[in-house]
Design a protein around this motif. Structure first.
Motif, PDB file in Angstrom:
ATOM      1  N   THR A   1       0.844  -1.198   0.000  1.00 13.12           N
ATOM      2  CA  THR A   1       0.000   0.000   0.000  1.00 13.12           C
ATOM      3  C   THR A   1       0.880   1.250   0.000  1.00 13.12           C
ATOM      4  O   THR A   1       1.727   1.414   0.879  1.00 13.12           O
ATOM      5  CB  THR A   1      -0.928   0.048   1.222  1.00 13.12           C
TER       6      THR A   1
ATOM      7  N   THR B   1      -5.298   1.544   6.619  1.00 19.28           N
ATOM      8  CA  THR B   1      -5.784   0.448   5.757  1.00 19.28           C
ATOM      9  C   THR B   1      -5.196  -0.899   6.175  1.00 19.28           C
ATOM     10  O   THR B   1      -5.864  -1.928   6.036  1.00 19.28           O
ATOM     11  CB  THR B   1      -5.471   0.737   4.287  1.00 19.28           C
TER      12      THR B   1
ATOM     13  N   ILE C   1      -3.668   2.259  -3.050  1.00 20.33           N
ATOM     14  CA  ILE C   1      -4.406   2.425  -1.784  1.00 20.33           C
ATOM     15  C   ILE C   1      -3.474   3.075  -0.772  1.00 20.33           C
ATOM     16  O   ILE C   1      -2.374   2.560  -0.537  1.00 20.33           O
ATOM     17  CB  ILE C   1      -4.909   1.064  -1.260  1.00 20.33           C
TER      18      ILE C   1
END
Lengths: 557, 46
Positions: free
Chosen positions: A58, A221, B29
């Protein structure tokens, strides 16, 4: 007997979804520690490595470590599927009442490695198409359950056969599992919020979570991925058990495996064998007597063959035969009626399907009426018109109308196609070059990094350095670094953001690259000293600033 | 035996590609979602 093979109801609907899931919970609770260890041995390494992979990837850039990491993840996935197959096989053996066989690595491993990877291609497409998702999901779960039951071809065929069995039950199970997944996930989120608070309040233990302002950690996340993985670990053993049960009951419908299970139970409990034999003998006697009572002809014949003692007796026999002829005393219908009462969960969708079917029939009737009206109207009209030379009106009016409509349709399509081609041609003409963006005044405090691209800020900095405007050059170079980082997706530019905001944002998004962070932080402090303070700008400072800037740029590109 | 090896290799290759592309998607992300930034993006006028 749990499964009634001759019942159509059972064949089409199976057990209720809730009942099946309840049984799956019981099955997991009855599972031995070895079974659960088999599951954990396969699943935990994959889940942990997946979390590591998630945290690494990520916000990262480049694919340097991605290739070996994804290969390791693939191998761990196969490892997980193999051990899940072992777990499911042990549960299935428990249901069949046989001892689980020793583990042979080659067979199930090859089957899993051959069939399971396709789930990454098939399931997304099935999900997109929505309707086939239930069957596809059940198929891959069945592959896990039946993985040790033969070769790849055999497992494929059997999994497919079991997947198409009891479709309503399967869809309900998936829906309930989805809801369960969400509920468990929300519960775990609530625990993650409440537990640190309770620790702080009751025991005075300060944790990173309790220090986090306004539950900031919930927006991390990696943390959310951890909670999702934990949810999967909680729910998935039950899902596997549910599909084990589905396969077992499907097998019972096909082969009567439940009878074998009962026999095995009796064989293992000698004390009950005598009772079972007695029960069997009485059952056989009842079965032998049943056809004589059930079939009217046979009863009549037997009644005739036995010499009756009196006229009343014959009258009674005839009355019994007449009553037994009735539909409600036919034993399959009795069973079906009894089962219909027991299977309420699949039954609650029946009114919905009936209503939808009625609506569809009604719409079909309306469309039929419209066509009838059109045909009647046109034919009547054509009958009223005078026939043309040599042609009967009813023969040519409708075809002409149809051809006319077809011609209009084709013309509309042609016009649309022509317009589209024309538009594309116009689009292909190169657009005139955009007017050059005037360079903003770098002295102006209101100027922001978003007003020029990174390369143009870089060029402007070079020009300012050449003209000896060191302070302005530092500012242009600082803006160039922000613009480059924004172009790389590591920063989002905003007029309201301060230098420290950018620094914090970069620390969040590029936490895996400490050299980039240190270079940017160094430049922020140098820039603030020069621009907002009175720090003199010498060549050493410019060199340090440029070196930091160059340390940042390779990462972005 | 050769067929089995081919099947297993094909399966591993598919998995490898799937996880490779998953890694490429995960890059987009953010590690930390900024709630204020998210709210700003959702509610700001274009």
């Amino acid at each position: 007997m749990k499964t009634v093979r001759n019942s159509h109801h059972s064949k089409h609907k199976g057990k209720g979804a809730v009942e099946l899931l309840e049984e799956s919970v019981g099955l997991v609770r009855r599972a031995s520690a070895v079974d659960l260890c088999c599951y954990a041995l396969g699943t935990l390494p994959f889940v942990f490595y997946l979390l590591f992979f998630f945290a690494q990837r990520t916000g990262a850039a480049g694919i340097a470590d991605l290739v070996p990491q994804s290969l390791a993840l693939s191998l761990l996935f196969l490892w997980m599927k193999y051990w899940q197959s072992v777990y499911a096989r042990r549960l299935l053996a428990g249901l069949r009442n046989v001892r689980p066989e020793s583990v042979f690595p080659a067979g199930p491993a090859v089957v899993q490695a051959t069939l399971q990877p396709w789930c990454f291609l098939v399931l997304p497409v099935a999900l997109l198409l929505t309707i086939p998702f239930g069957w596809c999901y059940a198929f891959f779960q069945n592959v896990t359950v039946l993985g040790a039951e033969g070769t790849v071809g055999t497992v494929f065929r059997r999994s497919y056969r079991q997947a198409v069995l009891f479709p309503a039950q399967n869809l309900l199970v998936i829906t309930i599992v989805l809801v369960l997944f969400l509920v468990v996930f929300v519960n775990l989120c609530a625990t993650a919020v409440l537990l640190p608070m309770l620790l702080k309040k009751l025991l005075g233990v300060e944790t990173a979570f309790s220090r986090s302002r306004s539950f900031y950690f919930l927006f991390n996340t990696s943390f959310l991925a951890f909670l999702a993985a934990l949810t999967y670990l909680c729910v998935d053993p039950f899902v596997k058990a549910a599909y084990v049960l589905r396969c077992y009951y499907g097998e019972c419908v096909e082969t009567g495996a439940d009878l074998l299970t009962e026999v095995r139970v009796l064989r293992r409990t000698p004390g009950k064998t005598v009772a079972a034999l007695l029960a069997g003998v009485s059952l056989l006697a009842a079965v032998a007597a049943l056809p004589a009572e059930a079939s009217s002809g046979a009863v009549g014949a037997s009644a005739r063959s036995i010499p009756s003692r009196s006229a009343e007796g014959r009258e009674l026999d005839r009355a019994i035969v007449e009553v037994m002829k009735r539909q409600e005393f036919s034993w399959p219908s009795l069973r079906e009626a009894r089962q219909g009462k027991n299977h309420r969960i699949p039954g609650f969708l029946d009114p919905l399907f009936t209503t939808l079917k009625d609506w569809a029939h009604q719409v079909g009737r309306w469309i039929g009426r419209v066509f009838d009206w059109l045909a009647d109207h046109l034919l009547r009209k054509s009958r009223n018109t005078k026939p043309s030379v040599g042609w009967d009106g009813s023969a040519w009016t409708v075809p002409v109308l149809m051809y006319g409509l077809l011609a209009i349709l084709l013309s509309v399509c042609g016009v649309m196609l022509w317009r589209r081609i024309n538009k594309r041609r116009q689009g292909a003409v190169p657009a005139p070059p955009a007017a050059a963006v005037p360079e903003p005044d770098i002295r102006d405090e209101a100027v922001t990094p978003g007003e020029l691209s990174g390369d143009r800020w870089h060029r402007l900095a070079g020009e300012l350095l050449a003209s000896g405007e060191m302070r302005l050059a530092i500012r242009a170079l600082y803006f160039a670094s922000i613009a480059h980082l924004a172009e790389a997706g590591l920063l989002s530019m905003d007029r309201a953001k301060s230098d420290r905001d950018y620094e914090r944002e970069l620390a969040r998004r590029a936490h895996s690259r400490p050299s980039l962070l240190s270079a940017f932080s160094g430049n922020v402090s140098l820039f603030q000293r020069v621009w907002y303070g009175m720090h003199p700008v010498d060549s050493d400072l410019v060199d340090t600033f440029t070196a930091n800037y160059l340390r940042m740029t390779p990462h972005e590109r | 035996m050769v067929v089995r090896a081919f099947q297993v290799t094909g399966g591993v290759l598919i998995l490898w590609l799937a996880f490779f592309f998953l890694g490429r998607i995960l890059v987009h992300i953010p590690a930390q979602i900024d709630p204020s930034e998210l709210a700003g993006r959702v509610f700001s006028n274009p």
